[in-house]
Design a protein around this motif. Sequence first.
Motif, short mmCIF file in Angstrom:
data_model
loop_
_atom_site.label_atom_id
_atom_site.label_comp_id
_atom_site.label_asym_id
_atom_site.label_seq_id
_atom_site.Cartn_x
_atom_site.Cartn_y
_atom_site.Cartn_z
N PRO A 253 0.85 -1.20 0.00
CA PRO A 253 0.00 0.00 0.00
C PRO A 253 0.89 1.25 0.00
CG PRO A 253 -0.64 -1.56 1.73
CD PRO A 253 0.69 -2.00 1.22
N LEU A 254 0.84 2.01 -1.10
CA LEU A 254 1.73 3.18 -1.22
C LEU A 254 1.04 4.47 -0.80
CD1 LEU A 254 3.43 2.10 -4.54
CD2 LEU A 254 4.55 2.34 -2.33
N GLN A 255 -0.26 4.49 -0.84
CA GLN A 255 -1.12 5.59 -0.37
C GLN A 255 -1.12 6.83 -1.26
OE1 GLN A 255 -3.02 4.38 1.57
NE2 GLN A 255 -2.01 3.01 3.01
N SER A 293 -2.66 0.20 -2.84
CA SER A 293 -3.88 0.99 -2.61
C SER A 293 -3.46 2.41 -2.31
CB SER A 293 -4.72 0.41 -1.48
OG SER A 293 -3.90 0.07 -0.40
N VAL A 294 -4.31 3.35 -2.72
CA VAL A 294 -3.99 4.76 -2.55
C VAL A 294 -5.22 5.50 -2.04
CG1 VAL A 294 -2.25 4.75 -4.40
CG2 VAL A 294 -4.60 5.34 -4.95
N ILE A 295 -4.97 6.70 -1.52
CA ILE A 295 -6.06 7.53 -1.00
C ILE A 295 -6.20 8.75 -1.92
CG2 ILE A 295 -6.80 9.00 0.91
CD1 ILE A 295 -5.22 7.12 2.77
N ALA A 296 -7.42 8.98 -2.40
CA ALA A 296 -7.69 10.20 -3.20
C ALA A 296 -8.38 11.21 -2.29
CB ALA A 296 -8.59 9.85 -4.38
N GLY A 297 -7.97 12.47 -2.42
CA GLY A 297 -8.66 13.53 -1.68
C GLY A 297 -8.18 13.70 -0.26
N GLU A 307 -2.70 14.90 -9.84
CA GLU A 307 -2.22 14.54 -11.18
C GLU A 307 -0.89 13.78 -11.07
OE1 GLU A 307 -2.45 13.82 -14.94
OE2 GLU A 307 -4.14 14.64 -13.78
N GLU A 308 -0.06 14.15 -10.07
CA GLU A 308 1.19 13.40 -9.85
C GLU A 308 0.87 11.94 -9.51
OE1 GLU A 308 4.36 15.08 -7.28
OE2 GLU A 308 3.15 16.90 -7.36
N LEU A 309 -0.17 11.76 -8.72
CA LEU A 309 -0.58 10.39 -8.36
C LEU A 309 -1.00 9.62 -9.61
CD1 LEU A 309 -1.53 8.07 -6.50
CD2 LEU A 309 -3.60 9.40 -6.02
N HIS A 320 -2.99 -4.47 -9.85
CA HIS A 320 -4.21 -4.19 -9.10
C HIS A 320 -3.98 -2.89 -8.32
CE1 HIS A 320 -5.26 -8.45 -9.70
NE2 HIS A 320 -4.10 -8.76 -9.20
N LEU A 321 -4.94 -1.98 -8.39
CA LEU A 321 -4.80 -0.73 -7.64
C LEU A 321 -6.16 -0.38 -7.03
CD1 LEU A 321 -2.84 2.43 -8.46
CD2 LEU A 321 -5.30 2.69 -8.21
N GLY A 322 -6.21 -0.31 -5.72
CA GLY A 322 -7.45 0.07 -5.04
C GLY A 322 -7.39 1.55 -4.69
N VAL A 323 -8.48 2.28 -4.97
CA VAL A 323 -8.51 3.71 -4.64
C VAL A 323 -9.58 3.94 -3.59
CG1 VAL A 323 -8.63 6.06 -5.54
CG2 VAL A 323 -8.03 4.18 -7.08
N PHE A 324 -9.18 4.51 -2.47
CA PHE A 324 -10.13 4.88 -1.42
C PHE A 324 -10.22 6.39 -1.37
CE2 PHE A 324 -8.24 0.88 -0.28
CZ PHE A 324 -9.35 0.10 0.05
N THR A 325 -11.38 6.91 -1.07
CA THR A 325 -11.44 8.36 -0.83
C THR A 325 -11.05 8.59 0.63
OG1 THR A 325 -13.80 8.13 -0.35
CG2 THR A 325 -13.21 8.92 -2.55
#
Length: 434
Positions: A253-255, A293-297, A307-309, A320-325
């Motif tokens: 998980p890189l966030q 997995s990363v966090i948006a917002g 945009e860098e993300l 596989h990439l999971g995006v969580f708000t």
Amino acid sequence: MSIPKTYHLVTLGCPKNDVDSEHLERMLTGGRLEPVDEPSAADAIIVNTCGFIEQSQAESMETVHELAAGKREGQQLIVAGCMTQLYGNQVRQDVPLIDHVFGAGEWQQVAKLLSVDVDAVFDIPETAARVDGPSAYLKISDGCDAPCTFCVIPKIKGKLRSAPAGLLLREARRLVDAGAKELVLVAQDTTAWGEDLGMPAASGLPGLLRMLDESLGGETWLRLMYAYPSRVSAELIETMAELPGVVPYLDVPLQHGSVATLRRMKRPRDLEKVHGFVEHLRRVMPDVVLRTSVIAGFPGETEAEFEELVQFARAIEFDHLGVFTYSKQQWTEADGHDDHLPDEVKHERRDRLMTVQQAISARRTQRFVGRKLEMLVEGLGETDDGEPVVAGRTYREAPEVDGVVVAMGVAEPGTKVEVEITAASEYDLFGEIA
Ligand code: SF4
């Protein structure tokens, strides 16, 4: 009140909670309580809650309300786990029909309350893993010492506590003897294993993998989840490549992919190192599958940072990439930031990144078409035309979070078969038993 004879246990949240519930169940069944499928048939109803983010707290509360509404006279309703560790008093006030509230890790107290002689069944370890079909979770440590500003887990679970290697080897053997063909290693951070036992930083896990693989004869799939980016060492990568049982799959998980955001998250922000270990992984294991997995917002995330993300995800091309708000969480540093973003912005960014990732995932799955992969069979079924099919996973898919493989043919659940992949969608593979 009479001594309870039956229980119904509901588990919410992540695989670590599954493991905790398994630990509790082994104490309860060791104390001769019987599990029942219907809450109405149980003397005691137990909920193992999740408190990770607002959404999981809401789901836990909904479950508790539902069970309380159906509770009959003489039944006990017991609520425990991460959410009650944080909000025990509030939960009790909101749902007066709850009989007992416990925090996280108070499973022995729950068992004692249900008249289990805990001392008599005491050798049941908390790393007890759960067999779910032919897969099982092995929780190698609990707690976390990392300072991530969005995460409440260290407050819930406390500091890192690694399970001793001997105990893990014993548990692994027990699970394999019970039919597990795959052990999924979980923890808040698997790469921290052993640091609290005096091992140098990031050096424990490679040794543990060697011991597990050797003791299981290289036959059982060993899968690594929840690696911490700064601890993905060259030694770990070389060990994964060398051991026959360790599948070429890594969840890190890189966030985020912006240094500025990572700084505010208090996460490792050396993105060069990330590119470096990804290159190393792909060099020594060309077929390695990467999940993140990363966090948006996150608070203060500018459009440029987001945009860098996106560019980071494009550059690495995760399978596989999971995006969580981002979700506000009381008792975390980020909760006190004054630059929280509106929900619409968070959701729009999540959707945008998911769209980018869908195309990447579709490309990544296509590379398997025309190849033969070993598949762990989990279920049987048939097509609309009545042709037999099996469903399962290859090394490419972790249980519960990634896609599945569907193949024409017949095989027993729990066996491994070779499958020729003939088609792929963004997330799933399709084929025929070879
Ligand atoms: S490493 Fe994971 S569990 Fe530990 S504080 Fe960070 S996000 Fe939370």
